[in-house]
Design an enzyme around this catalytic site. Structure first.
Site, PDB file in Angstrom:
ATOM      1  N   ALA A  14       0.825  -1.215   0.000  1.00 22.19           N
ATOM      2  CA  ALA A  14       0.000   0.000   0.000  1.00 22.19           C
ATOM      3  C   ALA A  14       0.850   1.253   0.000  1.00 22.19           C
ATOM      4  O   ALA A  14       0.590   2.209   0.740  1.00 22.19           O
ATOM      5  CB  ALA A  14      -0.944  -0.012   1.205  1.00 22.19           C
ATOM      6  N   ARG A  36       1.116  -4.602   5.440  1.00 16.43           N
ATOM      7  CA  ARG A  36       1.534  -5.478   6.539  1.00 16.43           C
ATOM      8  C   ARG A  36       1.273  -4.829   7.901  1.00 16.43           C
ATOM      9  O   ARG A  36       1.341  -5.487   8.933  1.00 16.43           O
ATOM     10  CB  ARG A  36       3.003  -5.834   6.406  1.00 16.43           C
ATOM     11  CG  ARG A  36       3.963  -4.675   6.565  1.00 16.43           C
ATOM     12  CD  ARG A  36       5.424  -5.130   6.488  1.00 16.43           C
ATOM     13  NE  ARG A  36       5.758  -5.672   5.185  1.00 16.43           N
ATOM     14  CZ  ARG A  36       5.964  -6.963   4.974  1.00 16.43           C
ATOM     15  NH1 ARG A  36       5.832  -7.842   5.958  1.00 16.43           N
ATOM     16  NH2 ARG A  36       6.285  -7.391   3.776  1.00 16.43           N
ATOM     17  N   LYS A 120      10.552  -1.758  -9.885  1.00 16.62           N
ATOM     18  CA  LYS A 120      11.507  -1.495 -10.957  1.00 16.62           C
ATOM     19  C   LYS A 120      12.914  -1.437 -10.366  1.00 16.62           C
ATOM     20  O   LYS A 120      13.232  -0.514  -9.617  1.00 16.62           O
ATOM     21  CB  LYS A 120      11.175  -0.182 -11.662  1.00 16.62           C
ATOM     22  CG  LYS A 120       9.796  -0.167 -12.319  1.00 16.62           C
ATOM     23  CD  LYS A 120       9.478   1.190 -12.932  1.00 16.62           C
ATOM     24  CE  LYS A 120       8.105   1.196 -13.600  1.00 16.62           C
ATOM     25  NZ  LYS A 120       7.780   2.504 -14.211  1.00 16.62           N
ATOM     26  N   SER A 150       4.722   6.217 -15.784  1.00 16.27           N
ATOM     27  CA  SER A 150       3.545   6.454 -14.943  1.00 16.27           C
ATOM     28  C   SER A 150       3.938   7.067 -13.615  1.00 16.27           C
ATOM     29  O   SER A 150       4.865   6.583 -12.969  1.00 16.27           O
ATOM     30  CB  SER A 150       2.807   5.130 -14.699  1.00 16.27           C
ATOM     31  OG  SER A 150       3.715   4.136 -14.237  1.00 16.27           O
ATOM     32  N   LYS A 203      16.159   3.209 -16.054  1.00 23.07           N
ATOM     33  CA  LYS A 203      15.696   4.586 -16.244  1.00 23.07           C
ATOM     34  C   LYS A 203      15.772   5.366 -14.939  1.00 23.07           C
ATOM     35  O   LYS A 203      15.942   6.593 -14.944  1.00 23.07           O
ATOM     36  CB  LYS A 203      14.289   4.609 -16.846  1.00 23.07           C
ATOM     37  CG  LYS A 203      13.215   3.899 -16.003  1.00 23.07           C
ATOM     38  CD  LYS A 203      12.501   4.813 -15.041  1.00 23.07           C
ATOM     39  CE  LYS A 203      11.486   4.062 -14.201  1.00 23.07           C
ATOM     40  NZ  LYS A 203      10.765   4.935 -13.267  1.00 23.07           N
ATOM     41  N   VAL A 291      10.669   5.444  -1.413  1.00 24.42           N
ATOM     42  CA  VAL A 291      11.827   4.727  -1.957  1.00 24.42           C
ATOM     43  C   VAL A 291      12.202   5.304  -3.317  1.00 24.42           C
ATOM     44  O   VAL A 291      11.337   5.513  -4.168  1.00 24.42           O
ATOM     45  CB  VAL A 291      11.520   3.225  -2.096  1.00 24.42           C
ATOM     46  CG1 VAL A 291      12.675   2.497  -2.785  1.00 24.42           C
ATOM     47  CG2 VAL A 291      11.256   2.611  -0.718  1.00 24.42           C
ATOM     48  N   GLU A 293      14.281   3.923  -6.151  1.00 25.03           N
ATOM     49  CA  GLU A 293      14.923   2.666  -6.517  1.00 25.03           C
ATOM     50  C   GLU A 293      16.246   2.855  -7.252  1.00 25.03           C
ATOM     51  O   GLU A 293      17.105   1.973  -7.252  1.00 25.03           O
ATOM     52  CB  GLU A 293      13.977   1.830  -7.384  1.00 25.03           C
ATOM     53  CG  GLU A 293      12.713   1.347  -6.687  1.00 25.03           C
ATOM     54  CD  GLU A 293      12.954   0.120  -5.798  1.00 25.03           C
ATOM     55  OE1 GLU A 293      14.129  -0.144  -5.449  1.00 25.03           O
ATOM     56  OE2 GLU A 293      11.967  -0.559  -5.468  1.00 25.03           O
TER      57      GLU A 293
END
Length: 344
Positions: A14, A36, A120, A150, A203, A291, A293
């Site tokens: 979520a 969680r 990703k 997106s 990316k 986050v 990534e």
């Protein structure tokens, strides 16, 4: 597209992107949004929004926040019209979630229910792509990846978006399209899982570089050059791992790269902006509250590219900045000092 029957969709995770996909899917289907944290589930049910990660989006009545993973998976399995499980964790959270799925499959959850993931990147310690992580922890799942240009806020707001679902299982693609190809979202199909995952991972690293470029006020010419050469770098790395070259000219390659390198909502671009301003990496990441990534991915790709013998100068420059080996301006100068080469 012809009308399809309502199905059950379980979103596992979520965060902002998982919540946005839940809001979108709920326009046509019943959705369980799993977290969680029991307190987080209660807060979302009471406020009808995810105040922690996507506060601007209201949760439709068709979205039920829950914290019991087994219940969510059994709910999907028992739906008369079938269902879809969406793994909306970070790359770091993918392995434990896939492991939990495998355990629950043995306890009665349907291992043939299609599963797709949204993360990703590459796993930091192992260097594995997401599909390799899932296969290792939950072999036998009917699974694939959903990716493309997106931003969560725009998807939750119902603005147009085009994404790609990739799998070697046609049923996974079909069910994913039935679940998500509606309203303002277009879902395309691919069988190039490796290419789609590589494009989505690298990316983010290029977006950090673009943020550095913009933060140093190097101009739009420099940004265009960086995006173009970044795409070539992504292609070299992806092809070395078995990707199809044409994938990098599609939504999950060029499309996602342009959005993440230029969009103001890009977390990874904001990391680059912060580094260009001279902020320590820990401070930059802490201020995001989400986050990014590309930070972990830069380390993994730098290492894997060395093992593969693939030239990735932009990734290596970003890696050096993140490691504190160069400051942002020195990293740019290192790229500018490279000798001339043929473009093709």
């Amino acid at each position: 597209m012809s009308a399809v029957s309502s199905m059950r969709v379980a979103i596992l995770g979520a965060g902002a992107w998982g919540t946005a996909v839940a809001v979108h899917a709920a326009a046509r289907h019943q959705v369980m949004l799993w977290t969680r944290d029991p307190a987080h589930a209660v807060a979302m049910r009471e406020a009808r929004r995810n105040a922690r990660y996507l506060p601007e989006a209201r949760l439709p009545d068709a979205v039920e926040p829950v914290h019991e993973l087994g219940a969510a998976l059994r709910w999907v399995r028992d739906g008369a019209e079938g269902g879809l499980v969406v793994l909306a964790t970070s790359v770091a959270g993918l392995r434990p979630t896939a492991r939990a799925l495998a355990g629950l499959a043995g306890a009665g959850a349907d291992a043939r229910t299609p599963v797709i993931w949204l993360c990703k990147g590459l796993e930091r310690d192992s260097g594995l792509l997401p599909h390799q992580v899932v296969t290792a922890e939950a072999p036998g799942l009917a699974c694939g990846v959903l990716s493309g240009p997106s931003f969560a806020q725009e998807v939750a707001a119902g603005l147009p978006v085009a994404l790609t679902v990739a799998s070697d299982d046609e049923r996974v693609c079909r069910v994913s399209v039935e679940a998500l190809h509606h309203s303002a979202a277009r879902i395309y199909r691919s069988d190039d899982v490796v290419g789609v995952e590589i494009g989505g991972a690298l990316k983010n690293v290029m977006a950090i570089a673009a943020g550095i470029c913009d933060g140093l006020s190097l101009g739009q010419n420099a940004r265009a050059a960086l995006i173009t050469r970044g795409l070539a770098e992504i292609g070299r790395f992806g092809i070395a791992l078995g990707a199809q070259p044409e994938t990098f000219h599609g939504l999950t390659g060029l499309g996602d790269l342009v959005l993440t390198c230029t969009g103001d909502l890009s977390r990874n671009r904001r990391v680059g902006l912060g580094l260009a301003a001279g902020k320590p990496l820990a401070q930059v990441v802490g201020e995001l509250g989400h986050v990014a990534e590309g930070v972990a991915c830069a380390h993994v790709v730098h290492r894997r590219a060395g093992e593969l013998g693939v030239d990735v100068p932009i990734v290596s420059a970003v890696h050096a900045v993140l490691e504190g080996e160069l400051d942002a301006r020195e990293a740019v100068l290192s790229l500018l000092s490279r000798g001339p080469k043929r473009e093709n």
